[in-house]
Design a protein around this motif. Structure first.
Motif, PDB file in Angstrom:
ATOM      1  N   LEU A 109       0.813  -1.203   0.033  1.00  0.00           N
ATOM      2  CA  LEU A 109      -0.222  -0.103   0.056  1.00  0.00           C
ATOM      3  C   LEU A 109       1.118   1.271  -0.049  1.00  0.00           C
ATOM      4  N   SER A 110       0.814   1.962  -0.857  1.00  0.00           N
ATOM      5  CA  SER A 110       1.384   3.242  -0.923  1.00  0.00           C
ATOM      6  C   SER A 110       0.543   4.359  -1.711  1.00  0.00           C
ATOM      7  N   PRO A 111      -0.316   5.227  -0.892  1.00  0.00           N
ATOM      8  CA  PRO A 111      -1.132   6.038  -1.741  1.00  0.00           C
ATOM      9  C   PRO A 111      -0.177   7.070  -2.448  1.00  0.00           C
ATOM     10  N   ILE A 112       0.769   7.556  -2.310  1.00  0.00           N
ATOM     11  CA  ILE A 112       1.845   8.145  -2.943  1.00  0.00           C
ATOM     12  C   ILE A 112       2.185   7.781  -4.236  1.00  0.00           C
ATOM     13  N   PRO A 117      -5.822  -0.951  -2.199  1.00  0.00           N
ATOM     14  CA  PRO A 117      -6.048  -2.271  -2.197  1.00  0.00           C
ATOM     15  C   PRO A 117      -6.328  -2.849  -3.740  1.00  0.00           C
ATOM     16  N   ILE A 145       7.285   1.993   6.594  1.00  0.00           N
ATOM     17  CA  ILE A 145       5.730   2.312   7.071  1.00  0.00           C
ATOM     18  C   ILE A 145       4.677   1.864   6.160  1.00  0.00           C
ATOM     19  N   GLU A 146       4.938   1.519   4.790  1.00  0.00           N
ATOM     20  CA  GLU A 146       4.009   0.983   3.938  1.00  0.00           C
ATOM     21  C   GLU A 146       3.719  -0.298   4.023  1.00  0.00           C
ATOM     22  N   GLN A 148       4.363  -1.892   6.821  1.00  0.00           N
ATOM     23  CA  GLN A 148       3.893  -2.080   8.203  1.00  0.00           C
ATOM     24  C   GLN A 148       2.214  -1.773   7.990  1.00  0.00           C
ATOM     25  N   ALA A 149       1.888  -0.821   7.204  1.00  0.00           N
ATOM     26  CA  ALA A 149       0.425  -0.380   6.903  1.00  0.00           C
ATOM     27  C   ALA A 149      -0.233  -1.722   6.081  1.00  0.00           C
ATOM     28  N   HIS A 152      -1.046  -4.296   8.537  1.00  0.00           N
ATOM     29  CA  HIS A 152      -2.138  -3.885   9.431  1.00  0.00           C
ATOM     30  C   HIS A 152      -3.549  -4.078   8.462  1.00  0.00           C
ATOM     31  N   TYR A 153      -3.316  -3.604   7.333  1.00  0.00           N
ATOM     32  CA  TYR A 153      -4.669  -3.815   6.636  1.00  0.00           C
ATOM     33  C   TYR A 153      -5.001  -5.181   6.221  1.00  0.00           C
ATOM     34  N   GLU A 157      -8.594  -6.193   7.973  1.00  0.00           N
ATOM     35  CA  GLU A 157      -9.603  -6.273   6.624  1.00  0.00           C
ATOM     36  C   GLU A 157      -9.811  -7.561   6.093  1.00  0.00           C
TER      37      GLU A 157
END
Lengths: 198, 362
Positions: A109-112, A117, A145-146, A148-149, A152-153, A157
């Motif tokens: 995941l990396s919105p930047i 998803p 951080i990406e 780890q996120a 978490h997802y 989810e």
């Protein structure tokens, strides 16, 4: 040099890991030094393009519906190692440390970078989780951080309340490496991820 | 720590020059625009590859050039005689310490501590919170690598969250990043609270030596939110989503922290005289140097860019009282310093350094 050579150079430069000089070396090798190798290379590339696809189960490279790993009856289907990319899977396979199946997300995941998803191979992971066959997920994603996120997802989810053990691979000292020469970030990870000595 | 020598190539207005150092007090003397500050800037890069004058590092190579090289010889409190090289070119910057390449910035920050005093320090009082946060972040990152990595990961996480807020990311995606941001915010908050308390104590001591007793300096750390407990901050981020979505950015958190400097008369920005403000900035820098010394066990080098001349005689005397004697001081100015005997003078003209025969090597 010539329009055809320049065009080849431009295409080669677009490949990952090839800068101008490397692209020039490859082009020179193919066109001048070893022109006979070109036919075999082109044939191999066309063959790979036509044959290689994504494994429908795990996302690994495959030449049929399932990859060699998912097709291997000796592999434990209940324990899955989740990785970001196929080279991560290859690296773990090379270590011979994992004898079960994998799941390749094809990113994190990396919105930047425009990765959400929908861009990741979550759908087939969800199917595998819902099938009830999985009892453990080992998350071998980057320690940033990406990464780890993304862990978490998956936990929140996809796994949710299901009775599936979710673990994260350890981060620490390289094998054979001493404490003295380890960088401070690695040392911190190693100390934070310490375990009881038995 | 003490600089022994610096060689520069294609840096700012300097084509090539060598600056012999090694004494305790060096004064770089020259008219405006000759390259005095450029030399201090080069010395200051040894701390964190940051310039005290600009955040645009592309301005550092000499005009018409894309590469520069800085070679330092120094005597380090722990490592002894050390050879440091900083090269910058088309493929980025590279740093070598005693021939060994430094691959991560986190491994480099704070190994060679310096503190620069310059007229721009007044922005710590007169500028916005961003100036003060930069000061706070550099001060704490130099003495603690854990702070640096937490800050780096926090900002990265906030950037990812902001992109989700702008692009209408799902609640699940926001949760995933918020859960990772919160522990880093908590780490930053703890370091800032403890670090700024220690800095405050040092500042009070230093300021009393510089200025008149009883002016009573105060440094008050003002966190934007209390996020020492990661769970509390995670919930705050979650609750702030509707407002943050409207603005397209994370509104609350350590990235909005500030600190306030005051004297007995009131806020230093509003009530202190010009001289008091300059004195307070100098005190803050000496306090920063003492803090580095105390935390790292390495004596930083003080780089004073044309500031000592701006202090009145009382405060200048106070500066020397407050400045720990063991620190190497390298200062610049357009006129010879009053206490000439203390300094080894180097003349700077057209980017060339010439060490004068006068002035004893202390």
């Amino acid at each position: 040099m010539t329009p055809a050579y320049d065009s080849l150079l431009q295409q080669l430069k677009r490949l990952p890991g090839l800068g101008y000089r490397s692209a020039e070396r490859v082009a020179m090798h193919l066109l001048v030094e070893q022109p006979d190798a070109m036919a075999d290379l082109l044939q191999a590339m066309r063959g790979a393009r036509d044959a290689v696809r994504r494994c429908q189960n795990c996302g690994n490279m495959a030449e049929s519906e399932l990859c060699a790993i998912c097709d291997d009856a000796n592999r434990d289907v209940g324990t899955i190692c989740v990785v970001e990319h196929v080279p991560d899977l290859i690296a773990i396979e090379r270590s011979s440390a994992w004898k079960s199946q994998y799941h390749v997300l094809h990113g994190k995941l990396s919105p930047i970078h425009g990765v959400g998803p929908e861009q990741l191979n979550f759908q087939s992971l969800q199917h595998r989780i819902q099938s009830g066959e999985i009892n453990e997920l080992v998350l071998a994603l980057s320690n940033d951080i990406e990464g780890q996120a993304t862990c978490h997802y998956i936990q929140e989810e996809l796994v949710q309340e299901r009775l599936i053990k979710v673990s994260r691979i350890g981060f620490g000292l390289p094998s054979g490496g001493g404490v003295t020469y380890a960088d401070s970030v690695t040392l911190r990870s190693a100390l934070e991820g310490r375990r009881i000595y038995e | 720590m003490r600089f022994l020598n610096l060689r520069l190539q294609n840096f700012r207005n300097i084509e090539f020059t060598e600056l012999p150092l090694g004494g305790e007090r060096h004064f770089l003397l020259g008219a405006n625009g000759q390259g005095k500050s450029n030399l201090l800037e080069a010395l200051g890069l040894a701390t964190a590859l940051r310039s005290f004058r600009t955040q645009t590092l592309t301005a550092l190579p000499r005009k018409g050039h894309k590469e520069y090289a800085l070679v330092y010889q120094l005597e380090h409190d722990h490592q002894g005689a050390t050879h440091l090289e900083i090269h910058s070119g088309r493929s980025g910057r590279s740093v070598q310490v005693d021939g060994e390449k430094v691959t991560r910035l986190v491994e480099f920050i704070g190994r060679f501590p310096t503190v620069t005093l310059c007229s721009g320090d007044l922005m710590l009082l007169r500028g916005g919170p961003g100036e003060r946060r930069r000061f706070m972040d550099l001060t704490l990152a130099v003495v603690n690598r854990g702070y640096y990595t937490a800050l780096r990961d926090f900002h990265r996480g906030i950037a990812e969250r902001n992109r989700l807020l702008k692009n209408g990311g799902s609640a699940a995606e926001l949760s995933a990043f918020e859960a990772e941001i919160a522990p880093h915010a908590s780490t930053i908050a703890s370091y800032r609270e403890a670090g700024m308390a220690e800095l405050r104590a040092v500042l009070c001591r230093v300021y009393d030596q510089i200025a008149e007793a009883g002016e009573g300096p105060e440094l008050d750390f003002r966190p934007n939110v209390d996020c020492r407990d990661p769970e509390v901050y995670r919930r705050l981020l979650q609750d702030s989503r509707p407002r943050d979505r409207m603005i397209g950015a994370t509104q609350r958190g350590p990235h909005r922290d500030d600190f306030h400097l005051a004297l007995q008369v009131g806020g230093a920005r509003e009530y202190a005289s010009d001289g008091q403000q300059r004195g307070l900035c100098v005190a803050l820098r000496i306090a920063q140097a003492s803090f580095y010394h105390q935390q790292l066990g390495v004596a930083p080098v003080l780089l004073a860019d044309d500031v000592l001349g701006e202090l009145d005689p009382v405060r200048r005397q106070g500066f020397w009282r407050a400045c720990p004697a063991e620190l190497q001081v390298i200062a610049t100015g357009t006129e010879l310093p009053v206490d000439l005997d203390e300094w080894r003078i180097t003349s700077i003209a057209n980017g060339q350094a010439t060490t004068a025969a006068t002035g004893p090597l202390v």
